[in-house]
Enzyme design. Structure first.
Site, PDB file in Angstrom:
ATOM      1  CD  GLU A  34      -3.075  -0.469   0.056  1.00  0.00           C
ATOM      2  OE1 GLU A  34      -3.148  -0.146  -1.146  1.00  0.00           O
ATOM      3  OE2 GLU A  34      -3.614  -1.495   0.523  1.00  0.00           O
ATOM      4  CB  THR A  36       4.524   0.290  -2.515  1.00  0.00           C
ATOM      5  OG1 THR A  36       3.412  -0.513  -2.933  1.00  0.00           O
ATOM      6  CG2 THR A  36       4.801   0.011  -1.059  1.00  0.00           C
ATOM      7  N   GLY A 124     -13.624   1.655  -1.477  1.00  0.00           N
ATOM      8  CA  GLY A 124     -12.211   1.268  -1.487  1.00  0.00           C
ATOM      9  C   GLY A 124     -11.919   0.102  -2.418  1.00  0.00           C
ATOM     10  CG  ASP A 172      -6.304   1.545  -7.676  1.00  0.00           C
ATOM     11  OD1 ASP A 172      -5.655   0.718  -7.013  1.00  0.00           O
ATOM     12  OD2 ASP A 172      -6.720   2.615  -7.207  1.00  0.00           O
ATOM     13  CE1 TYR A 221      -3.050   7.350  -3.048  1.00  0.00           C
ATOM     14  CE2 TYR A 221      -2.356   9.104  -4.513  1.00  0.00           C
ATOM     15  CZ  TYR A 221      -2.403   7.767  -4.199  1.00  0.00           C
ATOM     16  OH  TYR A 221      -1.796   6.849  -5.013  1.00  0.00           O
TER      17      TYR A 221
END
Ligand code: GLA
Length: 387
Positions: A34, A36, A124, A172, A221
């Protein structure tokens, strides 16, 4: 027409004509790795059996009409004047994707689209990447474009960065496009090489949506991402060959910790240890070492909570509850954080009791309702039906 099923009927009812094409773009859950991806590191996500469905019919002009069943709203725009929508924020993933494609000089015609599916929005599970990729792939097929999966993923990432404003990584979009049924994907976000790893049959992936959605997720973020850039800038004064935090060894981190003042040190520590955990977790999965994999998940959560500070109390509660339940190998928050879901690896025969008790425990601790979802690894974006 039968092959289009209910989505086809919904399209016909809304647009008054039969659809030409049905595309399915899955959501994703990240097992480990995560924050990364934008550090050139490794991630280990899988595409899931919940998806966005795009039903489409080409038009002969440059107009796009798009109806979303979950929003129960229609947006209309011309490909010639593509701008951000203030009234339909959900449509910006579509507008942005098409703008990215046009910016690549791809020739595309308008279309009527109906967006539906069973992927929870905002939980999510990357409903936004799924939407952008689903629409991009539909236009690719409608217009006979020659795009590799990797290019499609990069276009969708660019769209989210420039049109929606989240400086997201590639994870994603990549796994939504190229995921493989039954497998997780170890993706090297530096060169986009990957290998797929079968999910051990004795375990199940259980996602639990905390029901919490924080505002300002994009700015928090982007702030984390900026901290990583700042750390690289500082470290490069002594390590000129360092391209990204991916290149920093634990020994170098220790040696040059004095450069990383304030929150920079824990932020970098998370990234460096998480990249290493991800590589080890992939190896554990390949050896069917579920206990080892689970421990790495737990350590990942602690690092996201304490060092990267992207968890929230509700996610911490879910993880704590999960880890105490029988059959649970490991649990962690998944995705960008500040709300959303956790992911747990659970022995398959323990899943029903695990899910029930997790929801009950969460309700007792927080007064909130959680939703659990047992996910199987699915195939990336694909054409389901064509007229
Ligand atoms: C979001 C981003 C991804 C990744 C994760 C955190 O999902 O879209 O690129 O950075 O957060 O791992």
């Amino acid at each position: 027409m039968d092959t289009f099923g209910e989505p086809g009927e919904a399209f016909a009812a809304h647009f008054g004509s039969e659809p030409a094409m049905l595309v399915r773009a899955p959501g994703r859950v990240n097992l480990i790795g995560e924050h990364t991806d934008y550090n050139d590191g490794f991630v280990l996500p899988m595409a899931i059996d919940r998806a966005t469905l795009v039903v489409a019919r080409p038009r002969s002009d440059q107009m796009v009409r798009v109806y979303s069943t979950s929003m129960q709203a229609e947006d209309q725009f011309s490909l010639e004047t593509l701008e951000r929508s203030q009234t339909h924020p959900w449509s910006n993933y579509i507008r942005g994707m098409l703008k990215s494609m046009l910016a690549r000089d791809l020739h595309i015609q308008g279309a009527d689209l109906l967006i539906t599916g069973d992927l929870p929005v905002g939980g999510g599970l990357s409903s936004s990447a799924s939407l952008a990729i689903g629409v991009g792939y539909t236009f690719q097929l409608l217009n006979d474009l020659n795009l590799l999966g990797e290019e499609l993923a990069l276009l969708a990432q660019g769209a989210e960065q420039s049109f929606v404003g989240t400086q997201c990584g590639i994870m994603d979009q990549f796994v939504v496009t190229l995921g493989r049924a039954g497998h997780a994907m170890l993706l090297d976000c530096r060169d986009l090489s990957y290998r797929t790893i079968p999910l051990p049959t004795e375990a199940r992936v259980v996602v639990c949506d905390s029901g919490v959605r924080h505002e300002l997720v994009a700015s928090a973020y982007n702030e984390r991402r900026e901290a990583c850039h700042e750390a690289v800038r500082r470290l490069r004064t002594r390590l000129p060959k360092l391209m990204a935090l991916r290149d920093l060894t634990p020994a170098q981190l220790q040696e040059h910790a004095d450069l990383l003042t304030g929150k920079l040190l824990p932020r970098v520590r998370h990234v460096v240890t998480e990249i290493s955990r991800t590589v080890h977790a992939a190896a554990a999965m390949e050896q069917d070492d579920l206990a080892g994999f689970g421990q790495l998940m737990n350590a990942s959560h602690a690092s996201l909570r304490d060092d990267y500070e992207v968890s929230i109390p509700e996610l911490d509660t879910l993880v704590e509850l999960a880890c105490a339940l029988p059959g649970c190998y490991g649990s962690r928050m998944t995705g960008g954080g500040f709300g959303g879901s956790t992911v747990s690896l659970v022995a398959h025969d323990a899943v029903p009791a695990f899910a029930t008790e997790l929801r009950a425990g969460y309700q007792a601790h927080t007064g909130r309702e959680a939703h659990t979802l047992v996910c199987t690894p699915a195939e990336g974006v694909r054409l389901i039906a064509i007229a």
